[in-house]
Design a protein around this motif. Structure first.
Motif, PDB file in Angstrom:
ATOM      1  N   ASP A  24      20.353   1.325-132.053  1.00  0.00           N
ATOM      2  CA  ASP A  24      21.607   1.380-132.808  1.00  0.00           C
ATOM      3  C   ASP A  24      21.781   0.113-133.630  1.00  0.00           C
ATOM      4  O   ASP A  24      21.440  -0.982-133.191  1.00  0.00           O
ATOM      5  CB  ASP A  24      22.789   1.545-131.858  1.00  0.00           C
ATOM      6  CG  ASP A  24      22.758   2.891-131.149  1.00  0.00           C
ATOM      7  OD1 ASP A  24      22.409   3.892-131.800  1.00  0.00           O
ATOM      8  OD2 ASP A  24      23.069   2.926-129.948  1.00  0.00           O
ATOM      9  N   MET A  25      22.307   0.296-134.815  1.00  0.00           N
ATOM     10  CA  MET A  25      22.554  -0.811-135.736  1.00  0.00           C
ATOM     11  C   MET A  25      23.974  -0.685-136.281  1.00  0.00           C
ATOM     12  O   MET A  25      24.513   0.420-136.355  1.00  0.00           O
ATOM     13  CB  MET A  25      21.558  -0.771-136.899  1.00  0.00           C
ATOM     14  CG  MET A  25      20.094  -0.951-136.492  1.00  0.00           C
ATOM     15  SD  MET A  25      19.752  -2.537-135.736  1.00  0.00           S
ATOM     16  CE  MET A  25      20.087  -3.629-137.103  1.00  0.00           C
ATOM     17  N   PRO A  26      24.566  -1.804-136.704  1.00  0.00           N
ATOM     18  CA  PRO A  26      25.877  -1.720-137.357  1.00  0.00           C
ATOM     19  C   PRO A  26      25.792  -0.848-138.617  1.00  0.00           C
ATOM     20  O   PRO A  26      24.731  -0.763-139.257  1.00  0.00           O
ATOM     21  CB  PRO A  26      26.185  -3.175-137.725  1.00  0.00           C
ATOM     22  CG  PRO A  26      25.359  -3.992-136.775  1.00  0.00           C
ATOM     23  CD  PRO A  26      24.112  -3.178-136.541  1.00  0.00           C
ATOM     24  N   VAL A  27      26.893  -0.223-138.965  1.00  0.00           N
ATOM     25  CA  VAL A  27      26.943   0.631-140.150  1.00  0.00           C
ATOM     26  C   VAL A  27      26.435  -0.142-141.361  1.00  0.00           C
ATOM     27  O   VAL A  27      26.806  -1.298-141.567  1.00  0.00           O
ATOM     28  CB  VAL A  27      28.383   1.141-140.392  1.00  0.00           C
ATOM     29  CG1 VAL A  27      28.472   1.924-141.686  1.00  0.00           C
ATOM     30  CG2 VAL A  27      28.843   1.998-139.225  1.00  0.00           C
ATOM     31  N   GLY A  28      25.567   0.499-142.119  1.00  0.00           N
ATOM     32  CA  GLY A  28      25.015  -0.112-143.320  1.00  0.00           C
ATOM     33  C   GLY A  28      23.725  -0.882-143.089  1.00  0.00           C
ATOM     34  O   GLY A  28      23.090  -1.324-144.036  1.00  0.00           O
ATOM     35  N   GLN A  29      23.315  -1.045-141.824  1.00  0.00           N
ATOM     36  CA  GLN A  29      22.075  -1.746-141.516  1.00  0.00           C
ATOM     37  C   GLN A  29      21.040  -0.774-140.967  1.00  0.00           C
ATOM     38  O   GLN A  29      21.386   0.259-140.396  1.00  0.00           O
ATOM     39  CB  GLN A  29      22.318  -2.865-140.503  1.00  0.00           C
ATOM     40  CG  GLN A  29      23.198  -3.975-141.030  1.00  0.00           C
ATOM     41  CD  GLN A  29      23.349  -5.096-140.018  1.00  0.00           C
ATOM     42  OE1 GLN A  29      22.476  -5.347-139.203  1.00  0.00           O
ATOM     43  NE2 GLN A  29      24.479  -5.788-140.085  1.00  0.00           N
ATOM     44  N   SER A  30      19.774  -1.117-141.135  1.00  0.00           N
ATOM     45  CA  SER A  30      18.682  -0.303-140.588  1.00  0.00           C
ATOM     46  C   SER A  30      17.704  -1.227-139.883  1.00  0.00           C
ATOM     47  O   SER A  30      17.789  -2.450-139.988  1.00  0.00           O
ATOM     48  CB  SER A  30      17.989   0.490-141.707  1.00  0.00           C
ATOM     49  OG  SER A  30      17.412  -0.392-142.639  1.00  0.00           O
ATOM     50  N   ASP A  31      16.770  -0.635-139.166  1.00  0.00           N
ATOM     51  CA  ASP A  31      15.789  -1.403-138.410  1.00  0.00           C
ATOM     52  C   ASP A  31      14.437  -0.694-138.444  1.00  0.00           C
ATOM     53  O   ASP A  31      13.946  -0.227-137.421  1.00  0.00           O
ATOM     54  CB  ASP A  31      16.272  -1.585-136.964  1.00  0.00           C
ATOM     55  CG  ASP A  31      15.349  -2.441-136.127  1.00  0.00           C
ATOM     56  OD1 ASP A  31      14.596  -3.257-136.694  1.00  0.00           O
ATOM     57  OD2 ASP A  31      15.365  -2.284-134.893  1.00  0.00           O
TER      58      ASP A  31
END
Length: 175
Positions: A24-31
């Motif tokens: 899971d990542m904060p909204v607007g971020q990817s991994d």
């Protein structure tokens, strides 16, 4: 008397909120490199129950299915509803491989994975992800199969984890 059980990879629709994936990542971020991948949340309640079941029946076999890829991989950026972006097929294949290996590290062998629980049912009210047969075929053929093979994972890939009354879906994949 059970000998085959399914493990949810991440949250299912029966998990108490908040729903979660293993990255899971904060909204607007990817991994896309999966630096934040972790099954830590499963260690609190899921893994102890699976290990208890294995103590009762050491011959128990497991297959695993995600209800949703991480929200950042999806076109609607939500765990609920939507579809996975084809740009993330390769990352999702790695995500599933890491899931299998993380469970193996916990002493739990996953004999098979399905790419998606109920791929043709994806309301936006709980964790789901829509897939067409062609999309799932492409994921398995071009990404998931090669990833498992490259990483020497013996875990099988089962397609179409859904109702039996739509035979064209698995037929498309298997052709």
């Amino acid at each position: 008397g059970m000998n085959l059980m399914r493990i949810c990879l991440g949250t299912s629709d029966f998990t108490r909120l908040p729903w979660y994936s293993y990255d899971d990542m904060p909204v607007g971020q990817s991994d896309p490199q999966l630096h934040h991948f972790s099954i830590e949340k499963d260690k609190k309640s899921v893994l102890p129950i699976i290990k208890m079941a294995l103590r009762i029946n050491p011959d128990l076999k497991f297959f695993a299915s995600p209800w949703s890829p991480p929200a950042w991989m999806k076109t609607n950026k939500s765990m609920c509803g939507g579809t996975i972006s084809p740009d993330y097929y390769e990352v999702f294949a790695e995500y599933l491989a890491r899931s299998v290996k993380a469970y193996q590290a916990e002493g739990i062998d996953i004999i098979a994975v399905t790419p998606q629980n109920e791929p043709e049912y994806f309301p936006n009210t709980y964790p789901t992800c829509g897939w067409t047969a062609e999309q799932q075929r492409d994921l398995i053929r071009d990404h998931l199969g090669p990833t498992f093979e490259k990483q020497k994972l013996a875990t099988k890939i089962w397609c179409y984890d859904h109702n039996f009354n739509h035979p064209n879906f698995p037929a498309t994949i298997l052709q």
